[in-house]
Design an enzyme around this catalytic site. Structure first.
Site, PDB file in Angstrom:
ATOM      1  N   ASP A  48       0.851  -1.190   0.000  1.00 37.28           N
ATOM      2  CA  ASP A  48       0.000   0.000   0.000  1.00 37.28           C
ATOM      3  C   ASP A  48       0.890   1.245   0.000  1.00 37.28           C
ATOM      4  O   ASP A  48       2.065   1.186   0.383  1.00 37.28           O
ATOM      5  CB  ASP A  48      -0.891  -0.042   1.247  1.00 37.28           C
ATOM      6  CG  ASP A  48      -1.623   1.259   1.494  1.00 37.28           C
ATOM      7  OD1 ASP A  48      -2.329   1.715   0.591  1.00 37.28           O
ATOM      8  OD2 ASP A  48      -1.444   1.833   2.599  1.00 37.28           O
ATOM      9  N   GLY A  91      -5.367   3.225  -3.149  1.00 33.83           N
ATOM     10  CA  GLY A  91      -6.666   3.819  -3.450  1.00 33.83           C
ATOM     11  C   GLY A  91      -6.538   4.936  -4.469  1.00 33.83           C
ATOM     12  O   GLY A  91      -7.536   5.383  -5.023  1.00 33.83           O
ATOM     13  N   LYS A 131      -8.686  -4.788  -2.999  1.00 29.28           N
ATOM     14  CA  LYS A 131      -7.275  -5.050  -3.294  1.00 29.28           C
ATOM     15  C   LYS A 131      -6.954  -6.546  -3.269  1.00 29.28           C
ATOM     16  O   LYS A 131      -6.088  -7.010  -4.012  1.00 29.28           O
ATOM     17  CB  LYS A 131      -6.382  -4.309  -2.300  1.00 29.28           C
ATOM     18  CG  LYS A 131      -6.349  -2.801  -2.474  1.00 29.28           C
ATOM     19  CD  LYS A 131      -5.355  -2.168  -1.500  1.00 29.28           C
ATOM     20  CE  LYS A 131      -5.322  -0.663  -1.601  1.00 29.28           C
ATOM     21  NZ  LYS A 131      -4.357  -0.058  -0.661  1.00 29.28           N
ATOM     22  N   ASN A 179      -9.075  -0.562   3.688  1.00 32.49           N
ATOM     23  CA  ASN A 179      -9.037  -0.935   2.275  1.00 32.49           C
ATOM     24  C   ASN A 179      -7.901  -1.910   1.952  1.00 32.49           C
ATOM     25  O   ASN A 179      -7.820  -2.428   0.839  1.00 32.49           O
ATOM     26  CB  ASN A 179      -8.932   0.305   1.380  1.00 32.49           C
ATOM     27  CG  ASN A 179      -7.711   1.151   1.659  1.00 32.49           C
ATOM     28  OD1 ASN A 179      -7.241   1.240   2.787  1.00 32.49           O
ATOM     29  ND2 ASN A 179      -7.188   1.788   0.632  1.00 32.49           N
TER      30      ASN A 179
END
Length: 268
Positions: free
Chosen positions: A9, A44, A197, A223
């Site tokens: 991420d 994101g 994801k 997320n």
């Protein structure tokens, strides 16, 4: 454990609080890459906001991939070519645009690597998102939105308290029709059904013929939860909420303390 794929991420994970890759993290990723490990960035953000970090890490090559918009799109890392995508349509847009007005929250959407909002008084969170991710931002009245537009995601925007209240007003059946997640304290994101994801990582892993037990995923927010659960080695950042840490196999240091480097150096 022989790790063949690391998925990382960006915000709160790869990047420190100044939105930078520290030398320690950069060095650890280069070590993993030189050891034959595939490195995938998963964010994101739209591709615009990922691309500079692909270049900084020498990942912008034709044999690499990245995941944008929380899994709604997978890109070829060299030029952003879309490999797969699962988008929302204009009817979806009309429903949530009307719902956001009913609830009384700010709302913006992403289409073709651009941010659009019908809010004449644009939220400063929307402006900040556009600035940090190098994404063009447009105020566009509803009457001027093109009906053939498709959207990678919708975002309900506000302070944590405002969004906590907004979550209570979302219809119960909406969670069966859309993928809804909290990507940051000031964003609720709406994506196509089953987009996350984790599913995007699975698609890349199957293409590379890598099984889950040889995958490390590193993240810090809701997320990231699906990819932490999919990977054989889910790593939570030290700055992650407790509910994320509970599902992780390993908890590294925070993004202030080069936590990504610590995790890579431990397992690679």
């Amino acid at each position: 454990m022989s790790i063949k794929l690391i998925v990382i991420d960006l915000d709160g994970t790869l990047l420190n609080e100044q939105h930078e890759i520290t030398p320690e993290v950069h060095q650890a990723i280069q070590h993993a890459k030189n050891s034959g490990v595939h490195i995938v960035l998963a964010s994101g953000r739209s591709f615009n906001g990922i691309s500079p970090y692909l270049k900084a890490l020498n990942l912008d090559t034709s044999d690499n991939f990245c995941i944008s918009n929380n899994g709604s799109q997978i890109h070829q890392a060299e030029n952003g070519e879309i490999i797969t995508e699962d988008l929302l349509n204009f009817e979806d847009y009309l429903y949530f645009e009307d719902l956001s007005r009913e609830i009384g929250v700010h709302f913006h959407v992403l289409s073709d690597n651009k941010i659009y909002t019908t809010n004449r008084h644009i939220s400063h969170f929307t402006c900040r998102e556009a600035f940090l991710t190098w994404t063009p931002l447009y105020y566009r009245p509803l009457s001027e939105m093109q009906r053939d537009m498709r959207f990678s995601k919708f975002m309900i925007v506000g302070t944590p308290t405002v969004l906590d209240n907004a979550m209570q007003y979302l219809p119960a059946n909406i969670y069966q029709q859309y993928s809804i997640l909290r990507s940051a304290p000031y964003f609720i994101e709406i994506l196509n059904t089953d987009v996350n994801k984790g599913n995007a990582v699975q698609k890349i892993a199957e293409h590379l013929k890598i099984t889950p037990e040889k995958i490390m995923c590193i993240g810090d927010q809701d997320n990231d939860l699906a990819m932490l659960q999919y990977a054989g080695l889910g790593v939570a950042m030290g700055n992650a909420p407790e509910e994320i840490k509970k599902v992780a196999k390993f908890i590294t240091l925070s993004n202030k303390e080069h936590g990504v480097a610590v995790a890579i150096n431990k397992f690679i």
